[in-house]
Design a protein around this motif. Structure first.
Motif, short mmCIF file in Angstrom:
data_model
loop_
_atom_site.label_atom_id
_atom_site.label_comp_id
_atom_site.label_asym_id
_atom_site.label_seq_id
_atom_site.Cartn_x
_atom_site.Cartn_y
_atom_site.Cartn_z
N GLN A 135 -6.02 -12.50 40.75
CA GLN A 135 -5.20 -12.93 39.62
C GLN A 135 -4.34 -11.83 38.98
O GLN A 135 -3.35 -12.14 38.31
N CYS A 136 -4.69 -10.58 39.20
CA CYS A 136 -4.00 -9.49 38.50
C CYS A 136 -3.41 -8.43 39.43
O CYS A 136 -2.42 -7.77 39.09
N GLY A 137 -4.06 -8.23 40.57
CA GLY A 137 -3.74 -7.11 41.44
C GLY A 137 -2.34 -7.12 42.01
O GLY A 137 -1.76 -6.06 42.25
N ALA A 138 -1.77 -8.30 42.24
CA ALA A 138 -0.43 -8.38 42.83
C ALA A 138 0.61 -7.67 41.98
O ALA A 138 1.55 -7.06 42.50
N CYS A 139 0.46 -7.74 40.67
CA CYS A 139 1.41 -7.09 39.77
C CYS A 139 0.94 -5.71 39.31
O CYS A 139 1.72 -4.76 39.27
N HIS A 140 -0.32 -5.61 38.93
CA HIS A 140 -0.82 -4.37 38.33
C HIS A 140 -1.40 -3.39 39.34
O HIS A 140 -1.78 -2.28 38.96
N GLY A 141 -1.45 -3.80 40.60
CA GLY A 141 -1.89 -2.90 41.65
C GLY A 141 -3.39 -2.88 41.85
O GLY A 141 -4.15 -3.21 40.94
N PRO A 142 -3.86 -2.49 43.03
CA PRO A 142 -5.29 -2.45 43.32
C PRO A 142 -6.05 -1.45 42.47
O PRO A 142 -7.26 -1.58 42.28
N ASN A 147 2.86 -1.29 38.13
CA ASN A 147 3.88 -1.29 39.16
C ASN A 147 5.25 -1.30 38.48
O ASN A 147 5.62 -2.28 37.85
N VAL A 148 5.97 -0.19 38.61
CA VAL A 148 7.27 -0.05 37.95
C VAL A 148 8.24 -1.12 38.40
O VAL A 148 8.95 -1.73 37.58
N SER A 149 8.29 -1.41 39.69
CA SER A 149 9.25 -2.38 40.22
C SER A 149 8.98 -3.80 39.73
O SER A 149 9.88 -4.64 39.72
N LEU A 150 7.75 -4.07 39.32
CA LEU A 150 7.39 -5.40 38.82
C LEU A 150 7.23 -5.41 37.29
O LEU A 150 6.80 -6.41 36.72
N ASN A 151 7.59 -4.30 36.65
CA ASN A 151 7.49 -4.20 35.19
C ASN A 151 6.07 -4.42 34.68
O ASN A 151 5.86 -4.97 33.60
N ALA A 152 5.09 -4.02 35.47
CA ALA A 152 3.69 -4.19 35.11
C ALA A 152 3.13 -2.87 34.59
O ALA A 152 3.18 -1.86 35.30
N GLN A 171 -3.59 -15.87 25.57
CA GLN A 171 -4.15 -17.21 25.66
C GLN A 171 -3.94 -18.02 24.36
O GLN A 171 -3.77 -19.24 24.40
N LYS A 172 -3.93 -17.33 23.23
CA LYS A 172 -3.77 -17.99 21.93
C LYS A 172 -2.31 -18.12 21.50
O LYS A 172 -2.02 -18.53 20.38
N ASP A 173 -1.40 -17.77 22.41
CA ASP A 173 0.04 -17.87 22.13
C ASP A 173 0.51 -16.88 21.07
O ASP A 173 1.51 -17.12 20.39
N LEU A 174 -0.20 -15.76 20.93
CA LEU A 174 0.22 -14.71 20.00
C LEU A 174 1.09 -13.68 20.71
O LEU A 174 1.80 -12.90 20.05
N ARG A 175 1.04 -13.68 22.03
CA ARG A 175 1.91 -12.83 22.85
C ARG A 175 2.50 -13.69 23.96
O ARG A 175 1.89 -14.66 24.41
N GLY A 176 3.69 -13.31 24.40
CA GLY A 176 4.32 -14.03 25.49
C GLY A 176 4.92 -15.36 25.08
O GLY A 176 5.21 -16.20 25.94
N MET A 187 2.92 -13.12 31.94
CA MET A 187 1.55 -12.68 31.71
C MET A 187 0.75 -13.77 30.99
O MET A 187 -0.45 -13.97 31.27
N LYS A 188 1.39 -14.48 30.10
CA LYS A 188 0.72 -15.57 29.38
C LYS A 188 0.25 -16.65 30.35
O LYS A 188 -0.88 -17.16 30.24
N MET A 189 1.08 -16.97 31.33
CA MET A 189 0.70 -17.97 32.32
C MET A 189 -0.51 -17.50 33.13
O MET A 189 -1.43 -18.27 33.41
N MET A 190 -0.50 -16.21 33.50
CA MET A 190 -1.61 -15.67 34.28
C MET A 190 -2.89 -15.60 33.43
O MET A 190 -3.98 -15.88 33.93
N ALA A 191 -2.75 -15.24 32.17
CA ALA A 191 -3.91 -15.15 31.28
C ALA A 191 -4.60 -16.51 31.15
O ALA A 191 -5.83 -16.59 31.04
N ASN A 192 -3.81 -17.56 31.17
CA ASN A 192 -4.37 -18.91 31.02
C ASN A 192 -5.11 -19.38 32.25
O ASN A 192 -5.79 -20.41 32.21
N THR A 193 -4.99 -18.64 33.36
CA THR A 193 -5.78 -18.99 34.55
C THR A 193 -7.19 -18.43 34.46
O THR A 193 -8.05 -18.81 35.27
N VAL A 194 -7.42 -17.54 33.50
CA VAL A 194 -8.77 -17.02 33.26
C VAL A 194 -9.39 -17.94 32.21
O VAL A 194 -9.12 -17.83 31.02
N THR A 195 -10.20 -18.87 32.65
CA THR A 195 -10.59 -19.99 31.81
C THR A 195 -11.86 -19.81 30.99
O THR A 195 -12.21 -20.68 30.20
#
Length: 211
Positions: A135-142, A147-152, A171-176, A187-195
Motif C-alpha cells: 500500500q505504501c512502498g510504490a511511492c515511498h520506497g522499500p 521518492n523525489v520523482s513521485l513527490n513522496a 482518514q478524517k478529511d483533515l488533510r488531503g 495520499m488520502k485515498m491510500m490512507a482510506n485503504t487502511v481500514t
C-alpha cells in the motif's frame, strides 16, 4: 550582424542572465537557522520533533517537501479545517513567513542530519512488511525514505506517533481535502485503504523497523 544589433543582443543577454541569477539565488541556511529558533519549542533544537507537543521531525526531510507544506499552511491548503487543532497552530505560525523565509528555513532543515530516536511501537513489524509494501512502498520506497520523482516524502525519519496521527488526519478529511493539494488527495485515498487500527499500527511498526 550590425554593430548596433550586436550591442542590443549583448545587452539583452546580460539582462536575462542577471534576472535568472537573481531568481536562482541559493537559499540562505544561516538566515533559515535564525528563523527556525521560533520553531524549536515544538520541533526540537535539532529538528528532531517533539511528540508531546505534536511537533514533527523536520531535520533531513526533503527541501521541496518542507517548502510545499509551509506554503500550504500559509495559504490554507492545509491546517484550515476547524477540527484540525494542530494544523491550525502551524497555519498561524506560517502566516508570518515570507516566500524567502520559507525557502531559507526549508533549506536549513533539509541540511540537518536526521536524528534517530529509540521509541516504543505498538504494532507488529513482521506483519506490517507486506501491508506497507502493498500500500505504501510504490511511492515511498522499500526503505520508506521517499521518492523525489513521485513527490513522496521521507517517512522513516518521522516518529510512530506522528505517522499514526497524520494517517488518521487523512482518514478524517483533515488533510488531503483541498483541490490544490494534488499529492495530499492521492495520499488520502491510500490512507482510506487502511481500514483498521491494527493494520495501521503494523505498517507504522514496519516503517520504524527500517534502517
Amino acid at each position: 550582424m550590425s554593430t548596433i544589433c550586436k550591442r542590443v543582443f549583448v545587452f539583452i543577454t546580460l539582462t536575462l542572465m542577471s534576472v535568472f541569477s537573481v531568481s536562482a539565488k541559493a537559499a540562505d541556511t544561516e538566515e533559515g537557522k535564525k528563523l527556525y529558533q521560533s520553531c524549536v519549542a515544538c520541533h526540537g533544537d535539532q529538528g528532531q520533533g517533539v511528540d508531546d507537543l505534536n511537533g514533527a521531525a523536520l531535520a533531513g526531510q526533503y527541501e521541496w517537501y518542507l517548502k510545499r507544506q509551509l506554503t500550504f499552511y500559509k495559504t490554507g491548503v492545509r491546517g484550515s479545517k476547524p477540527d484540525d487543532v494542530i494544523g491550525q497552530q502551524m497555519s498561524a505560525m506560517s502566516t508570518i513567513l515570507s516566500e524567502a523565509d520559507i525557502e531559507n528555513v526549508s533549506a536549513y532543515l533539509a541540511s540537518l542530519p536526521v536524528v534517530t530516536k529509540v521509541e516504543a511501537v505498538a504494532g507488529d513489524a513482521a506483519k506490517g512488511d507486506n501491508k506497507y509494501n502493498a500500500q505504501c512502498g510504490a511511492c515511498h520506497g522499500p526503505d520508506a525514505k521517499g521518492n523525489v520523482s513521485l513527490n513522496a516524502p521521507n517517512l522513516s525519519m518521522l516518529s510512530a506517533k506522528y505517522l499514526t496521527q497524520q494517517m488518521k488526519s487523512f482518514q478524517k478529511d483533515l488533510r488531503g481535502f483541498h483541490q490544490d493539494d494534488k499529492y495530499g488527495r492521492q495520499m488520502k485515498m491510500m490512507a482510506n485503504t487502511v481500514t483498521n487500527d491494527k493494520d495501521l499500527n503494523d505498517i507504522v511498526a514496519y516503517i520504524k523497523s527500517l534502517k
